[in-house]
Write an enzyme that holds these catalytic residues in place. Structure first.
Site, PDB file in Angstrom:
ATOM      1  N   THR A 175     -60.558  13.151  17.970  1.00 22.29           N
ATOM      2  CA  THR A 175     -61.323  12.401  17.001  1.00 22.29           C
ATOM      3  C   THR A 175     -62.761  12.328  17.474  1.00 22.29           C
ATOM      4  O   THR A 175     -63.011  12.255  18.672  1.00 22.29           O
ATOM      5  CB  THR A 175     -60.744  10.978  16.837  1.00 22.29           C
ATOM      6  OG1 THR A 175     -61.617  10.233  16.023  1.00 22.29           O
ATOM      7  CG2 THR A 175     -60.565  10.266  18.157  1.00 22.29           C
ATOM      8  N   GLU A 321     -56.191   8.018  15.347  1.00 21.98           N
ATOM      9  CA  GLU A 321     -55.547   7.200  16.394  1.00 21.98           C
ATOM     10  C   GLU A 321     -54.264   6.541  15.899  1.00 21.98           C
ATOM     11  O   GLU A 321     -53.516   5.966  16.687  1.00 21.98           O
ATOM     12  CB  GLU A 321     -56.508   6.082  16.840  1.00 21.98           C
ATOM     13  CG  GLU A 321     -57.712   6.560  17.625  1.00 21.98           C
ATOM     14  CD  GLU A 321     -58.883   6.975  16.728  1.00 21.98           C
ATOM     15  OE1 GLU A 321     -58.664   7.258  15.533  1.00 21.98           O
ATOM     16  OE2 GLU A 321     -60.010   7.006  17.244  1.00 21.98           O
ATOM     17  N   LYS A 430     -69.309   9.303   7.063  1.00 16.91           N
ATOM     18  CA  LYS A 430     -68.200  10.198   6.740  1.00 16.91           C
ATOM     19  C   LYS A 430     -68.533  10.981   5.475  1.00 16.91           C
ATOM     20  O   LYS A 430     -68.555  10.433   4.385  1.00 16.91           O
ATOM     21  CB  LYS A 430     -66.905   9.423   6.579  1.00 16.91           C
ATOM     22  CG  LYS A 430     -65.717  10.324   6.800  1.00 16.91           C
ATOM     23  CD  LYS A 430     -64.479   9.541   7.065  1.00 16.91           C
ATOM     24  CE  LYS A 430     -63.432  10.428   7.708  1.00 16.91           C
ATOM     25  NZ  LYS A 430     -62.161   9.761   7.801  1.00 16.91           N
ATOM     26  N   TRP A 435     -66.767  13.589  10.036  1.00 10.25           N
ATOM     27  CA  TRP A 435     -67.683  12.611  10.612  1.00 10.25           C
ATOM     28  C   TRP A 435     -69.029  13.221  10.966  1.00 10.25           C
ATOM     29  O   TRP A 435     -69.099  14.344  11.447  1.00 10.25           O
ATOM     30  CB  TRP A 435     -67.106  12.029  11.898  1.00 10.25           C
ATOM     31  CG  TRP A 435     -65.934  11.139  11.696  1.00 10.25           C
ATOM     32  CD1 TRP A 435     -64.655  11.369  12.124  1.00 10.25           C
ATOM     33  CD2 TRP A 435     -65.903   9.874  11.048  1.00 10.25           C
ATOM     34  NE1 TRP A 435     -63.859  10.317  11.779  1.00 10.25           N
ATOM     35  CE2 TRP A 435     -64.592   9.385  11.121  1.00 10.25           C
ATOM     36  CE3 TRP A 435     -66.882   9.099  10.431  1.00 10.25           C
ATOM     37  CZ2 TRP A 435     -64.224   8.163  10.586  1.00 10.25           C
ATOM     38  CZ3 TRP A 435     -66.507   7.884   9.890  1.00 10.25           C
ATOM     39  CH2 TRP A 435     -65.195   7.434   9.969  1.00 10.25           C
TER      40      TRP A 435
HETATM   41  P1  ADP Z   1     -58.753  10.526   8.807  1.00  7.24           P
HETATM   42  O1  ADP Z   1     -60.048  11.063   8.250  1.00  7.24           O
HETATM   43  O2  ADP Z   1     -57.722  11.496   9.050  1.00  7.24           O
HETATM   44  O3  ADP Z   1     -58.254   9.367   7.980  1.00  7.24           O
HETATM   45  P2  ADP Z   1     -60.294   9.689  11.081  1.00  7.24           P
HETATM   46  O4  ADP Z   1     -59.776   9.200  12.374  1.00  7.24           O
HETATM   47  O5  ADP Z   1     -61.178  10.869  11.069  1.00  7.24           O
HETATM   48  O6  ADP Z   1     -59.031   9.919  10.238  1.00  7.24           O
HETATM   49  O7  ADP Z   1     -61.058   8.523  10.318  1.00  7.24           O
HETATM   50  C1  ADP Z   1     -60.553   7.214  10.225  1.00  7.24           C
HETATM   51  C2  ADP Z   1     -61.564   6.335   9.546  1.00  7.24           C
HETATM   52  O8  ADP Z   1     -61.807   6.812   8.220  1.00  7.24           O
HETATM   53  C3  ADP Z   1     -61.159   4.906   9.355  1.00  7.24           C
HETATM   54  O9  ADP Z   1     -61.367   4.135  10.498  1.00  7.24           O
HETATM   55  C4  ADP Z   1     -62.064   4.487   8.202  1.00  7.24           C
HETATM   56  O10 ADP Z   1     -63.360   4.182   8.647  1.00  7.24           O
HETATM   57  C5  ADP Z   1     -62.116   5.738   7.372  1.00  7.24           C
HETATM   58  N1  ADP Z   1     -61.101   5.665   6.322  1.00  7.24           N
HETATM   59  C6  ADP Z   1     -59.866   6.214   6.300  1.00  7.24           C
HETATM   60  N2  ADP Z   1     -59.227   5.935   5.153  1.00  7.24           N
HETATM   61  C7  ADP Z   1     -60.068   5.182   4.407  1.00  7.24           C
HETATM   62  C8  ADP Z   1     -59.989   4.565   3.113  1.00  7.24           C
HETATM   63  N3  ADP Z   1     -58.928   4.674   2.327  1.00  7.24           N
HETATM   64  N4  ADP Z   1     -61.065   3.839   2.711  1.00  7.24           N
HETATM   65  C9  ADP Z   1     -62.166   3.710   3.476  1.00  7.24           C
HETATM   66  N5  ADP Z   1     -62.293   4.292   4.687  1.00  7.24           N
HETATM   67  C10 ADP Z   1     -61.269   5.002   5.150  1.00  7.24           C
END
Ligand code: ADP
Length: 528
Positions: A175, A321, A430, A435
């Site tokens: 990550t 995570e 994002k 990211w």
């Molecule tokens: P992934 O992109 O696979 O969900 P990451 O670890 O790259 O996993 O990112 C996680 C982060 O993405 C979360 O901590 C949050 O900030 C954001 N996120 C994930 N799902 C959502 C959602 N439904 N709404 C808003 N933010 C989200």
């Protein structure tokens, strides 16, 4: 009870024994569609495991993959954990130096690369000594110095699966951090099995043997939200889209393969909605029951837009995570009779924690906030598929002394436990599900001689979810333009990571502890 170990092997064996004829479809970069079955994938996984053992891969070794969503990736999802090794999925969209860092940090042994990703592989190949390079070819032969995936599978003896400890490592994914280097998250067998069971529940992602599942979310990103394993466990038909995930390609697949559920980040669905709005009659989506959308906030307009086409968007929240599923937002029956406005407002929330997953939120003073939908705090989570640390002991400050993981998401929680993300304490943007580190951009901007202060914030964007905006204070007596700063950043950042907008200010507001007051900047600029 027998106390059998919860291992990925049991998912692989179930797919082999009970869902042997269920189809696994892969669309290749050429547009050709290959069809195989769980039975064939599981049998080939045994031979693949035999081949990997012959190449010296032992229990606990990391096997890296640089692959799309394709049947060979599923075979590796099966073979590597079941043989006791660890599948380490690499994100081809990362920078060469990040990939070089990651393979070194994970101490990968073998790597398996799709031939369409060889160009990406070449950008970091020379930095690390893989024991073997295996190439999945579709058109020709594996290049000199590499091994051909198909020949290996064809030539090896089928392996017997060893007995494994459920707490041993099965998979690994990196990550991006707020600053510095990516951090590795290691998933245990137990975590993946429990995650698959819970993901399949009706009020979660609801994966059944009657489904045809199309994960648009890549298998190199947080296990494609666990869908390959959940689908294999349930016996759902699996459609793997390969590299082409533009709106039309995904809609073509949904329609032709009669997909019932699909999943991905909002950017994909925004484009899909625009395509559907343009040509509502073009695709037959009568079987498509739900679109699971997560990874970034789902705008209310997306729910409304898909509802107009009779398609249901379900929001989910998760993190690398957390394997990744942590919360799903399903409209509760108490809101069945509510008006559309209330229903949309509810569905735009991130949802309630999945079973076995615990949440709490704490304010800046460390006090646990009330579930009154008013107080705000940083979301902390724990549970059987939540990391308790990063690989090699990094990022220890993300974990509390009493065993919770600090998500960096600032939330309100309603009395029923439904969360709503209001802000982020982590300095990240994002964009399109990937990211961008605001801190890295800021550091580079501040290395420019004309810049005294720079803060990068995320601003909402219809297409990408968020885009970076740079707020810059120039040194007195100097001049620098947005284009010059963009060119300065382009030395180290990819084009898609560069801020679209620059705002020049006299001074950036700071907190008492000297940090940029990004909340103020967001209020000032984010909605302009
Ligand atoms: P992934 O992109 O696979 O969900 P990451 O670890 O790259 O996993 O990112 C996680 C982060 O993405 C979360 O901590 C949050 O900030 C954001 N996120 C994930 N799902 C959502 C959602 N439904 N709404 C808003 N933010 C989200």
């Amino acid at each position: 009870m027998t106390g059998d170990q919860l291992t990925v092997t049991s998912i692989v064996e179930r797919a082999e024994k009970f869902h042997a004829d269920r189809e696994v479809v892969s669309r290749r970069s050429s547009g050709v569609t290959d069809r195989t079955t769980y039975g064939a994938c599981a049998r080939r996984a045994r031979r693949l495991a035999g081949a990997l053992s012959d190449l010296g891969v032992n229990e606990g070794d990391r096997v890296a993959t640089l692959l799309w969503n394709q049947s060979e990736h599923l075979e590796l999802y099966f073979a590597v954990p079941a043989m006791g090794a660890v599948i380490h999925t690499l994100n081809p969209r990362l920078f060469p130096d990040e990939l070089a860092f990651i393979v070194e940090d994970a101490e990968d042994s073998v790597i398996v690369v799709d031939e369409t990703l060889l160009e990406v592989f070449e950008t970091f190949r020379s930095t690390y000594d893989f024991t073997h390079i295996i190439v999945v070819t579709h058109t020709g032969r594996a290049p000199a110095g590499t091994l051909d995936y198909e020949s290996l599978v064809a030539g090896a003896e089928a392996a017997d699966w060893p007995a494994l400890d459920e707490n041993s490592a099965a998979a690994m994914c990196y990550t991006s951090g707020t600053t510095g280097r990516p951090k590795g998250v290691v998933y245990s067998h137990r975590a993946l099995v429990l995650h698959s069971l819970v993901a399949a529940l009706p009020d979660q992602l609801a994966v059944s043997a009657r489904d045809t599942v199309l994960p648009v979310v890549p298998m190199f990103h947080a296990n494609a939200w666990g869908l390959p394993y959940a689908a294999a466990l349930a016996g759902a038909r699996l459609v793997l889209p390969g590299p082409r995930v533009d709106a039309e390609s995904v809609l073509d697949l949904c329609s032709y393969e009669q997909v019932t559920m699909t999943a991905g980040v909002p950017t994909v669905w925004m484009a899909m909605l625009a395509a559907l709005d343009n040509e509502p009659e073009r695709w037959q989506l009568t079987e498509l029951d739900r679109l699971i959308v997560g990874g970034s906030a789902v705008p209310r307009a997306m729910f409304e837009g898909f509802d107009r086409h009779g398609l249901t968007v379900v929001q989910a929240w998760g993190m690398t995570e957390t394997a990744p599923l942590g919360a799903v937002c399903r409209l509760p029956s108490r809101l069945d009779q509510s008006n559309a406005d209330e229903q949309y407002n509810y569905r735009a929330r991130q949802g309630t924690a999945t079973p076995l997953f615990h949440i709490r939120a704490r304010d800046e003073d460390g006090n646990t906030i009330a579930w009154d939908d008013a107080a705000m705090g940083e979301l902390e989570v724990r549970g059987p598929w939540v990391a308790t640390g990063y690989h090699a002991g990094r990022g220890a400050d993300s974990f509390t002394a009493d065993g919770w993981f600090k998500t960096g998401d600032v939330v309100r929680i309603d009395p029923h436990g439904c969360i709503r993300i209001c802000d982020r304490s982590k300095d990240l943007v994002k964009s399109g599900g990937e990211w961008i580190s605001s801190v890295d951009l800021e550091n580079k901007l501040m290395s420019h001689p004309a810049v005294s202060q720079a803060a990068v914030i995320a601003v909402p964007d219809n297409r990408w979810g968020e885009r970076p905006l740079a707020v810059v204070a120039r040194r007195p007596g100097t001049e620098v333009s947005a284009d010059e700063l963009r060119a300065h950043l382009a030395q180290e950042f990819a084009k898609w990571q560069l801020p679209d907008r620059f705002e020049f200010v006299d001074a950036i507001p700071c907190t008492a502890t000297g940090k940029f007051k990004k909340t103020d900047l967001r209020t000032q600029f984010a909605t302009v």
